[in-house]
Design a protein around this motif. Structure first.
Motif, PDB file in Angstrom:
ATOM      1  N   ARG A 254       0.842  -1.204   0.000  1.00  0.00           N
ATOM      2  CA  ARG A 254       0.000   0.000   0.000  1.00  0.00           C
ATOM      3  C   ARG A 254       0.870   1.243   0.000  1.00  0.00           C
ATOM      4  O   ARG A 254       1.984   1.242   0.540  1.00  0.00           O
ATOM      5  CB  ARG A 254      -0.911  -0.004   1.225  1.00  0.00           C
ATOM      6  CG  ARG A 254      -1.902  -1.170   1.233  1.00  0.00           C
ATOM      7  CD  ARG A 254      -2.609  -1.238   2.557  1.00  0.00           C
ATOM      8  NE  ARG A 254      -3.632  -2.272   2.578  1.00  0.00           N
ATOM      9  CZ  ARG A 254      -4.351  -2.581   3.649  1.00  0.00           C
ATOM     10  NH1 ARG A 254      -4.173  -1.903   4.782  1.00  0.00           N
ATOM     11  NH2 ARG A 254      -5.254  -3.535   3.599  1.00  0.00           N
ATOM     12  N   ARG A 256       0.119   4.647   1.141  1.00  0.00           N
ATOM     13  CA  ARG A 256      -0.092   5.836   1.973  1.00  0.00           C
ATOM     14  C   ARG A 256       0.340   5.579   3.414  1.00  0.00           C
ATOM     15  O   ARG A 256       0.051   4.525   3.993  1.00  0.00           O
ATOM     16  CB  ARG A 256      -1.564   6.248   1.929  1.00  0.00           C
ATOM     17  CG  ARG A 256      -1.827   7.684   2.363  1.00  0.00           C
ATOM     18  CD  ARG A 256      -3.144   8.200   1.782  1.00  0.00           C
ATOM     19  NE  ARG A 256      -4.282   7.367   2.138  1.00  0.00           N
ATOM     20  CZ  ARG A 256      -5.159   7.674   3.095  1.00  0.00           C
ATOM     21  NH1 ARG A 256      -5.030   8.806   3.772  1.00  0.00           N
ATOM     22  NH2 ARG A 256      -6.174   6.870   3.329  1.00  0.00           N
ATOM     23  N   ASP A 309      -5.996   1.942   1.690  1.00  0.00           N
ATOM     24  CA  ASP A 309      -4.704   2.163   1.029  1.00  0.00           C
ATOM     25  C   ASP A 309      -3.602   2.563   2.001  1.00  0.00           C
ATOM     26  O   ASP A 309      -2.534   3.017   1.587  1.00  0.00           O
ATOM     27  CB  ASP A 309      -4.845   3.239  -0.046  1.00  0.00           C
ATOM     28  CG  ASP A 309      -5.228   4.598   0.532  1.00  0.00           C
ATOM     29  OD1 ASP A 309      -5.703   4.648   1.693  1.00  0.00           O
ATOM     30  OD2 ASP A 309      -5.068   5.623  -0.176  1.00  0.00           O
TER      31      ASP A 309
END
Length: 573
Positions: A254, A256, A309
């Protein structure tokens, strides 16, 4: 009741009185009776100059008379270590491996041959140019700022929690190089370790072998973090954070990373992406995908996690800017939320770790908190060799380094170098042998309690907070009309000027180095070496009380300097 301070085997202190006929230093300060090692006695320090106008710099107002003893011998100092033996298993070195080389095992080594490098001679010849050299070749705003606030001193020697200026006067260090000098300056155990590792002539940084020191340091660090399994060594705190960000993103797949408002995690591009202050980020975008949440806000955390995310949340267990803690239970609840959403918790212990807050890691103050990645640096260096460490779980490392093809997918040219590893091992030994974690807790409790007792006495003093030897002193708007008008004058010019007005006389009049806890903050942060004790607490509280008395009297040199700061702030708009 405050628990008694544990003993430490080394605090940088020597007998209180100087040699006969010399002035005594400040009570509790080590005696300075000898020149710095390797510095030629009698060297002139030279006059300071204003880097803007090139005129002579004025002496700080209200300076104390010289209280440092004259150069001579230093009673009570540790004896010089015996010459180290060669590294076991290696042949005896050539007694003269190259022309003009000094022999470290022989006393009275002659100076280098003509054309050789002589550090002492270079410092004697050029040391007085220090401010001019910075102005011409480095960050030119640093000497300008130091001159403006009267911090343009010439420091020549340091030991423990003290250093001495060119006039031989001792200064108390309540800043520890922003936390780097956790075990004090020039600790003899760390110095000896570095002499030993250099004299061992190890085959360091071959890139294609496995030296023992990195594994030994990793083993010692992980003993304090039993739920983690592996360590990556870099060269700084920001590198430790960069490593954690990369590993979290790769391990989760992911992009973020969440961080907290007002957080500070470093200033390289990745760590800047999780910096909570716009002033550091402005002009350097675009950065990595990131989102800030308020410190301690579980609802905001869960809202971001639902987007699916998020790789990780990175958090300082106590924020360096302002010395703010998350509410009790936040770290444990945040970890549970993160794991529920298949994200990771990163604890940035670059400043708070290695005993600073009265626990070895600050996150250990709260039961049930087990970060997936932990970042360390600063104090691990012993103040000598930069080192950063990222500790993590086995499965994370094995995802990143998943095959021989990826063996160098993340590396650092100087990571795991022998000098840094030796310094780190020596620092951990000092922390454990001298009980510095317990000492930081007890000394911090004493200092914080005595300062907090002054809040009812001084209108400007609003709060004293923190843990261990990481303490924030916050100032705020007073009640009385006369003081409120002075406060308003400073706030109108620039927030943070009152705290700077306190910092300056602490240095110029009382020879105590502190600094504000961040830009536009009315907070002073105390992060002294962990070796300080009651004498240093007494000295700081006495000086702080005198400065507060002056501030509340409403006149004098302190407020005159405040007007100077206001004019400077207005000119910079």
């Amino acid at each position: 009741m405050t628990e008694p301070l544990p003993d430490a085997s080394w605090t940088g202190e020597a007998p209180a009185a100087g040699p006969s006929g010399t002035p005594e230093p400040h009570p509790g300060a080590p005696v300075r009776t000898g020149p710095a090692p390797g510095i030629v006695p009698g060297t002139a320090s030279g006059a300071l100059t204003d880097p803007v106008s090139s005129g002579p710099g004025p002496a700080p107002a209200g300076g104390l008379p010289d209280s440092g003893p004259d150069p001579g011998s230093r009673p009570g100092a540790p004896a010089a270590p015996a010459a180290p033996t060669p590294y076991p298993g290696t042949p005896d070195p050539d007694p003269d491996p190259y022309p003009g080389a000094p022999d470290p095992g022989k006393p009275g080594t002659p100076p280098p041959a003509p054309g050789g490098f002589d550090l002492a001679a270079l410092l004697a010849e050029r040391g007085a140019e220090r401010y001019e050299l910075h102005t011409r070749h480095l960050n030119h705003q640093l000497p300008r700022m130091l001159h403006t606030i009267g911090f343009d001193k010439v420091y020549e020697r340091a030991e423990g929690a003290h250093f001495w200026d060119s006039d031989g006067r001792d200064h108390l260090d309540m800043l520890a190089g922003f936390g780097v000098m956790g075990v004090g300056r020039h600790h003899p155990v760390v110095r000896r370790a570095l002499h030993d590792v250099i004299d061992a002539s190890l085959a360091d940084l071959t890139r294609f072998d496995c030296q023992p020191l990195p594994g030994l340091l990793a083993e010692r660090l992980l003993a304090h973090t039993p739920h983690l399994d592996r360590v990556f060594f870099g060269n700084s705190g920001t590198e430790a954070v960069e490593t954690a960000l990369k590993f979290a993103r790769y391990a989760t797949g992911r992009p973020r990373v969440l961080h907290c408002d007002h957080a500070f995690h470093g200033l390289t591009t990745g760590s800047l992406s999780v910096n909570g202050e716009a002033g550091f980020r402005d002009g350097f975008e675009p950065l990595l995908p990131d989102t800030a949440i308020p410190l301690g806000d579980l609802a905001a955390l869960e809202r971001e996690l639902r987007r699916g995310d998020v790789a990780a949340l990175i958090v300082e267990p106590i924020q360096g800017k302002g010395v703010h803690e998350p509410p009790p239970g936040f770290l444990r609840a945040a970890r549970e939320l993160l794991h529920r959403h298949r994200a990771l918790l990163i604890a940035d212990e670059v400043q708070t770790g290695l005993g600073r807050t009265g626990d070895f890691w600050a996150y250990q103050h709260e039961d049930g908190v087990e970060p997936d990645l932990v970042c360390a640096a600063k104090a691990l260096s012993g103040g000598y060799v930069p080192v950063g460490a990222t500790l993590g779980k086995d499965w994370i490392f094995k995802k990143v380094f998943s095959s021989m093809d990826r063996v160098l997918v993340h590396s650092a040219s100087f990571g795991s170098n022998a000098q840094a590893m030796a310094a780190g091992l020596a620092v951990l030994s000092v922390i454990e042998d001298e009980g510095l974690v317990a000492r930081a807790r007890a000394t911090g409790d004493l200092l914080r309690t005595r300062l907090a007792a002054l809040t009812g006495r001084y209108e400007f003093l609003h709060e004293v907070r923190g843990r261990g030897l990481m303490i924030g002193i916050e100032f705020g708007r007073p009640d009385s009309l006369k003081l409120r008008s002075r406060w308003a004058m400073l706030q109108a010019a620039r927030k943070g000027l009152f705290a700077q007005m306190v910092v300056v006389p602490l240095l110029s009049r009382h020879r105590i180095l502190t600094q504000v806890s961040g830009d536009h903050l009315e907070v002073i942060k105390l992060i002294p070496p962990l070796i300080i004790g009651e004498p240093e607490v007494d000295r700081f509280v006495t000086a702080f009380t005198a400065v507060m008395d002056d501030a509340h009297a409403g006149g004098g040199l302190m407020w005159d300097f405040g007007k100077t700061l206001v004019r400077q702030a207005m000119a910079n708009r």
